[in-house]
Design an enzyme around this catalytic site. Sequence first.
Site, PDB file in Angstrom:
ATOM      1  N   ASP A  10      -7.821   4.727  -4.250  1.00  0.00           N
ATOM      2  CA  ASP A  10      -8.138   4.465  -2.849  1.00  0.00           C
ATOM      3  C   ASP A  10      -9.596   4.841  -2.636  1.00  0.00           C
ATOM      4  O   ASP A  10      -9.998   5.986  -2.870  1.00  0.00           O
ATOM      5  CB  ASP A  10      -7.221   5.312  -1.958  1.00  0.00           C
ATOM      6  CG  ASP A  10      -7.389   4.985  -0.495  1.00  0.00           C
ATOM      7  OD1 ASP A  10      -6.436   4.512   0.135  1.00  0.00           O
ATOM      8  OD2 ASP A  10      -8.519   5.180   0.041  1.00  0.00           O
ATOM      9  N   ASP A  12      -8.001  -1.107   0.916  1.00  0.00           N
ATOM     10  CA  ASP A  12      -8.948  -0.589  -0.075  1.00  0.00           C
ATOM     11  C   ASP A  12      -8.210   0.110  -1.210  1.00  0.00           C
ATOM     12  O   ASP A  12      -8.765   1.004  -1.853  1.00  0.00           O
ATOM     13  CB  ASP A  12      -9.947   0.349   0.601  1.00  0.00           C
ATOM     14  CG  ASP A  12      -9.225   1.539   1.248  1.00  0.00           C
ATOM     15  OD1 ASP A  12      -9.857   2.605   1.439  1.00  0.00           O
ATOM     16  OD2 ASP A  12      -8.018   1.391   1.580  1.00  0.00           O
TER      17      ASP A  12
END
Lengths: 399, 489
Positions: free
Chosen positions: B344, B387
């Site tokens: 992440d 993301d």
Amino acid sequence: MREQTITLWVLPNHEFQTVPVLRAALKGFLKENPGVLVEIVPQTLHSIWNGLFDLVKNPSEVSGPDLVQIPGSWNAALAQLQALENLSELDPSLTLDSWQSMAGLYCRTGEDGSGIYSLPWWTEILALYYRKDIFARLGLDPSLLETLEGLKTACRKIRKETNGHGHFYPLANSNPRESILISDLVPFLWSDGGHLLDSKGGRALFQRGEAARGISLYLEFLNRGYMPLLGKSGLVPPSLFEGYCAMQFSRRWPKSMKNLGAVPFPAGSAGRFTLYSTQNLALVRGASSKSAAYRLLRYMTEPSRQKSYARSMGAFPAGPFEWEEMLSDPGLREVYRRSTSFMQGLPVSPIMGTLARIFERAMEGLIFQILSGQFRREHLESELAHAASQVDHILGQYV
Amino acid sequence: MNLPDLDLHGLLRLALPWISRASGAKRVSSFRLNVKESRLSLDLAYDQGQFQRTEEMIYLPQKSPFWALLTGKKAALSYKKPYPLLYVPLRWAGLSPREEALGVLRLEKPGGKKPFASGERNLAVLMAEELAQNLYQVDLDHKDKEQVRRLSALAELAAIFASSLRVEAGIRQILQGIQKHFRFDRVRLYLVDKSRQTLRGELSVDVRGKVKSLRQEEFPLRVGEHRFSNVLLGSGEGEVMEKYKDILLHLPLIVQGQPTGLLVVDNLLSQQSIQWKDVGVLKSFPAQIALAVDNARLFDEVQELSLYDTLTKLPLRRYFFQRAQEELYRAERFGQPLSLLLLDMDFFKQINDTYGHQVGDEALKAFSQTIVGVLRKIDFPCRYGGDEILVLLPQARREEAQMIATRLLSAIRSIRISVPFARIKEIPVSVSMGAAVYPEDGKTIEELIEKADAALYWIKSHGRDSAAFYQEIMAGVEEQPGLFQGDVA
């Protein structure tokens, strides 16, 4: 016993007598192979070519022969198309030792030349024949015929004297009924230093100066009326051997040399050349009676039978032979003996069959112009240029 | 005589001997007229019980006397030299006055001196008329059969076009179908590459039906660059190609007025003429082929869209799960190791909010490309969320997964995203990573993801810019500076 039928396609080797002559030649085979029938089907060069291509393109819908006669120069093309059986695989003991080495060149193909795809059946050598009585009457010295220029001179004089009376022509083609074939043109092309393809067989050269000059000379014979293209009656005049010309190029030798003389193909500016060609027998891929057809192929190409068959039509066997076995006339023997020192064959190339067809199409256009009185040298150059670019393209794609 | 079963040669084999006997001609030959090429070609000759096929052509320049015969102006042409011969037209009453005869019959008396008598001539004319009528019928039957063949080809090819979804398989089927039905030496397809503005080779099918890639051929799509481009852009084939129109055809493929490709068919090797009726049928295909190819391409694009993320070019979830299931099966079946990483990007939301989505997208792209650059060939990443990148590590035990994680941390830390309009000019990137290992952390992909997510959450709440394995978190292992910080020990 169940009957097997072998279908054999042949060219009209004996014209209308093709079937009876061949049937007589196969009597022994039929006796040795009861239950096997042979269906002999005379075909033209084009119908054999088209028929084999149709078979390759559509094997499930088109029926073809088991055994086929092909010009030796087609061997590589048809083998590459996988139209023919690889005889070496069928019979690993098969060799070409008992054939003339030049004939053997037209049987093999494959990268290492190891595959034998057809066997030579008979061969031909091109020579020039003339009427002794006409030469004597016109005071022509046969030594004129040692060169192409001399041949032109002889044609001019004969034409002048006979003035195209009836169907009499100074010179005839080797096969008057057919259109201009590549085998008619190549000795002219070679004699002026030309070539069909480069030494690697990768590029056309026949459009170049020397080759074009040689072909041009041939067409000049036609254009000047020295050589008949077509009689007024639509019937191409019969040949020298039937009494209608003073001279004739011939791939066959006559039974009788009475009143006839012969010389090897005349020399051009680049020397003396003549054409050696073979006719082969091949087993068609997918033949229904494969083993019987192969037995027939070996039977027909057995040396003594080759000699006998070749003799019957004025050709030569593809195996070794003595001149005395084939030719009784000593003068004729000498002509062919001399010819062997400068004979050559068409290039061994996978596109020779295609090249021959391209040539014929080019010549067909020119024939029309000659008949219409509209032929110009530029037409020849244009046709040859087109033909060469087509051949180069095909060589690039397929070789 | 059961005509429908007889082909041309069958009919001639019956007729010529009969004509020979009745007319007194020793030899009878049948010629067929080719109007386009202005010549008569021999079909078959008969001579005293034997048939022969040879190549013989009678060329017909404008002033040839044969035209009078063929157009019905003369009933017969007779010659005495070299021996008596007679030509009669193959013309039957059903032909209109302007129509040429089908061909001619030639009757010969080789070696004879006596010409054909008027009675023999008249009989020959009548017999030729009878033969012509039968030949016409045979021709009609042949044309019907050919038409049926063409219609079958149309139907079969239309079915192929309609069912071709995937581009490569569809093109192969289309080309093989055309080659088979129209019996060409070669069929080639070129397609327009709009992005490169080129015409690119796709596939070719040769005389034996063998398929070959043409990808090495590519021509700029501009007039004057190549004959194919000229044809497709409507500039014509050029005068040179006029000579080859019987053996080579170019068929542009146009969809909604836009050039899509080019189909090239030829008989260059066999030199067999392409039948003009086949040309007519073939010309109806390009539109269908163009549509079929276009549909197949769209299908492929849609497939790609649903499998790959357009921004990062990474596989999407659906594709990942398909692949992960396969790897899990392998791990189960063969006892092979398997690990999973969940990455992440740190502060991605802030990057988007502060510098805008364009910079955020650039960051994501760089992030993804860097990850892919570090992974092994067998590793399989996907864009899991906004993301978040999920990476499957087949055949990786914990130790190997640790090494990969360390390399990833280091590589991502070296990313710099350019923001020229901002004061800082460049922004660094860092990542938080959670890892799980099969089978200790889970036996299904969902379980592994869940555990990796838990480890990721722990890292996020413990300073970010680091990685942790689920087992370590469960064991209560404190973060050890130096490990999983991107520094290789």
